[in-house]
Scaffold this motif. Structure first.
Motif, PDB file in Angstrom:
ATOM      1  N   TYR A   1       0.818  -1.211   0.000  1.00 48.61           N
ATOM      2  CA  TYR A   1       0.000   0.000   0.000  1.00 48.61           C
ATOM      3  C   TYR A   1       0.851   1.260   0.000  1.00 48.61           C
ATOM      4  CZ  TYR A   1      -4.294  -2.646   0.579  1.00 48.61           C
ATOM      5  OH  TYR A   1      -5.358  -3.499   0.370  1.00 48.61           O
ATOM      6  N   GLN A   2       2.004   1.199  -0.668  1.00 50.56           N
ATOM      7  CA  GLN A   2       2.791   2.410  -0.830  1.00 50.56           C
ATOM      8  C   GLN A   2       2.061   3.349  -1.786  1.00 50.56           C
ATOM      9  OE1 GLN A   2       6.388   2.019  -3.488  1.00 50.56           O
ATOM     10  NE2 GLN A   2       6.147  -0.160  -2.957  1.00 50.56           N
TER      11      GLN A   2
ATOM     12  N   ILE B   1       0.408  -6.722   5.829  1.00 52.81           N
ATOM     13  CA  ILE B   1       1.006  -5.817   6.806  1.00 52.81           C
ATOM     14  C   ILE B   1       1.377  -4.543   6.076  1.00 52.81           C
ATOM     15  CG2 ILE B   1       3.326  -6.809   6.525  1.00 52.81           C
ATOM     16  CD1 ILE B   1       3.787  -6.081   9.511  1.00 52.81           C
ATOM     17  N   THR B   2       1.110  -3.395   6.682  1.00 52.67           N
ATOM     18  CA  THR B   2       1.350  -2.122   6.019  1.00 52.67           C
ATOM     19  C   THR B   2       1.615  -1.026   7.040  1.00 52.67           C
ATOM     20  OG1 THR B   2       0.431  -0.529   4.434  1.00 52.67           O
ATOM     21  CG2 THR B   2      -1.097  -1.509   6.006  1.00 52.67           C
TER      22      THR B   2
ATOM     23  N   ILE C   1      -4.760   1.279   2.823  1.00 54.80           N
ATOM     24  CA  ILE C   1      -5.464   0.010   3.024  1.00 54.80           C
ATOM     25  C   ILE C   1      -6.952   0.234   3.287  1.00 54.80           C
ATOM     26  CG2 ILE C   1      -4.986  -0.054   5.514  1.00 54.80           C
ATOM     27  CD1 ILE C   1      -4.669  -3.096   5.275  1.00 54.80           C
ATOM     28  N   GLU C   2      -7.296   1.397   3.810  1.00 52.67           N
ATOM     29  CA  GLU C   2      -8.711   1.689   4.078  1.00 52.67           C
ATOM     30  C   GLU C   2      -9.535   1.732   2.791  1.00 52.67           C
ATOM     31  OE1 GLU C   2      -8.326   4.382   8.138  1.00 52.67           O
ATOM     32  OE2 GLU C   2      -8.347   5.365   6.186  1.00 52.67           O
TER      33      GLU C   2
ATOM     34  N   VAL D   1      -5.997   3.758  11.403  1.00 54.34           N
ATOM     35  CA  VAL D   1      -6.196   2.631  10.484  1.00 54.34           C
ATOM     36  C   VAL D   1      -6.543   1.373  11.279  1.00 54.34           C
ATOM     37  CG1 VAL D   1      -5.035   1.072   8.878  1.00 54.34           C
ATOM     38  CG2 VAL D   1      -4.762   3.548   8.631  1.00 54.34           C
ATOM     39  N   ILE D   2      -5.819   1.124  12.364  1.00 52.37           N
ATOM     40  CA  ILE D   2      -6.125  -0.031  13.216  1.00 52.37           C
ATOM     41  C   ILE D   2      -7.567   0.041  13.690  1.00 52.37           C
ATOM     42  CG2 ILE D   2      -5.622  -1.134  15.436  1.00 52.37           C
ATOM     43  CD1 ILE D   2      -2.700  -0.367  15.055  1.00 52.37           C
ATOM     44  N   ARG D   3      -7.981   1.215  14.129  1.00 48.90           N
ATOM     45  CA  ARG D   3      -9.348   1.381  14.637  1.00 48.90           C
ATOM     46  C   ARG D   3     -10.372   1.128  13.529  1.00 48.90           C
ATOM     47  NH1 ARG D   3      -8.421   5.765  16.606  1.00 48.90           N
ATOM     48  NH2 ARG D   3      -8.017   5.082  18.741  1.00 48.90           N
TER      49      ARG D   3
END
Length: 374
Positions: free
Chosen positions: A150-151, A177-178, A183-184, A229-231
């Motif tokens: 996801y660069q 993994i990023t 990624i969203e 992002v984690i949330r």
């Protein structure tokens, strides 16, 4: 430190200061003494953090690989196969262990790694052909572990999204993994995969300090953005963990517990960590970074790193490369175990491999499988 005996300022938004030579090169760059002196005088007269080099543009190049699925037998990794849609990474993390791979392309692990990005436009088609082989045995695929899937260039190529589309259609498990917020964008695919226990995600967190992160990882998402992002992933029902890595003595090691706490509050369900590795050309690049950004800590940081690697700059042995040796490594492991238990972290879920359906790939040659004599 780059040839010429002095450290250069980084171009804006880049982790490396220059294109250093690689271990396969038969030549070395040398900067004339008068140029070195002119650079020194210019830096003394300029404000702090002023980029004095022209900003190099990112180039998107084509990788003509015949295969996209890479196998490994490392006991340090929780997967035996991976896909990397990109070679090189625009995030520019100075510590990236993948930098030396640009040597195989005849390019520098320095600025070239951050600015000359190779992509595989036919990656989904190549993967479909490999998944359709009669002898293929399904197991989770790690997507984008060498360089970030996801660069920033993913916005343009959409390679990662196309790969996820294929994996969802085949009901094939995937691990991501990023350190990018992009990624969203693919939350719809990730949620669909998660509903069938086909995906795990993880966010790499290096520091809670935006200032340190900006210097270490100039084009990656800021720390608070990664926590967001984690949330977002957790609230969407997508299994998500955190990787606190790399752990760097004297720079971010004091943040280990706070980083794990922040990620846990955001919704991370499992966690792991890794100590800084300095394979091949990563070592001089990181030492140059220390000279530019943390000169007062440089000697101490490198002394602990050498101690963790048995007096070497790097220890590639399985079982040691991610954790290190000695008192510091043992202390970090103990701190991680205690924080992991106190915060109630669990383990990543085991993904379902039982529903994999090979993709339909167009038959090559005549539709009739009967061979012809004429």
């Amino acid at each position: 430190m780059p040839p010429g005996g002095t450290s250069l300022p980084s171009p804006r938004g880049r982790g490396s200061a220059a294109n250093i030579g690689g271990r396969f090169d038969t030549w070395q760059r040398e900067r004339p003494a008068e140029v070195v002196e002119a650079d020194r005088l210019q830096r003394e007269q300029a404000p702090d953090d002023t980029p004095l080099l022209p900003d190099p543009r990112t180039e998107l190049l084509i990788d003509t690989a015949r295969s996209v699925l890479t196998r490994n037998q490392s006991p340090d990794l929780p997967f035996d196969r991976s896909i990397n849609p990109y070679r090189g990474c625009e995030h520019g993390c100075v510590y990236c262990y993948a930098r030396p791979s640009h040597n195989y392309l005849g390019l520098s692990p320095g600025l070239d790694f951050e600015t000359k990005i190779f992509h595989k436009p036919d990656a989904p088609e190549l993967l479909a052909a490999e998944l359709a082989k009669p002898g293929y045995a399904c197991a989770p695929i790690a997507l984008g572990v060498n360089t970030d899937a996801y660069q920033p260039l993913e916005r343009q190529t959409r390679l990662t999204r196309r790969l996820l589309d294929l994996l969802l259609a085949c009901r094939h498990p995937v691990m991501l993994i990023t350190k990018g917020a992009l990624i969203e964008r693919d939350l719809d695919l990730l949620a669909a995969l998660a509903a069938e226990n086909l995906v795990t995600t993880a966010v790499s967190l290096t520091s809670l300090s935006s200032e340190l992160s900006r210097r270490l990882e100039p084009r990656a998402a800021a720390p608070q953005r990664r926590l967001a992002v984690i949330r977002t992933l957790a609230e969407a029902g997508v299994p998500v963990g955190v990787s606190f890595a790399p752990l760097i003595p004297g720079l971010n090691d004091h943040e280990l517990e706070k980083g794990l706490e922040a990620a846990r509050r955001a919704g991370a369900a499992w966690a792991h960590y890794g100590v800084l590795r300095l394979p091949h050309e990563v070592a001089p690049l990181f030492e140059d970074w220390l000279a530019r950004h943390a000169p007062g800590k440089a000697a101490r940081v490198m002394a602990v790193l050498y101690d963790m690697r048995g007096g070497q700059r790097n220890d590639p042995r399985f079982g040691h490369r991610l954790r290190g040796l000695g008192h510091y490594a043992e202390l970090m492991a103990q701190r991680f175990r205690l924080a992991h238990k106190r915060l109630g972290y669990g383990e990543a879920p085991h993904l379902d491999c039982s529903r994999f359906t090979p993709p339909a790939v167009p038959r090559q040659g005549p539709a009739n499988p009967q061979l012809s004599l004429f």
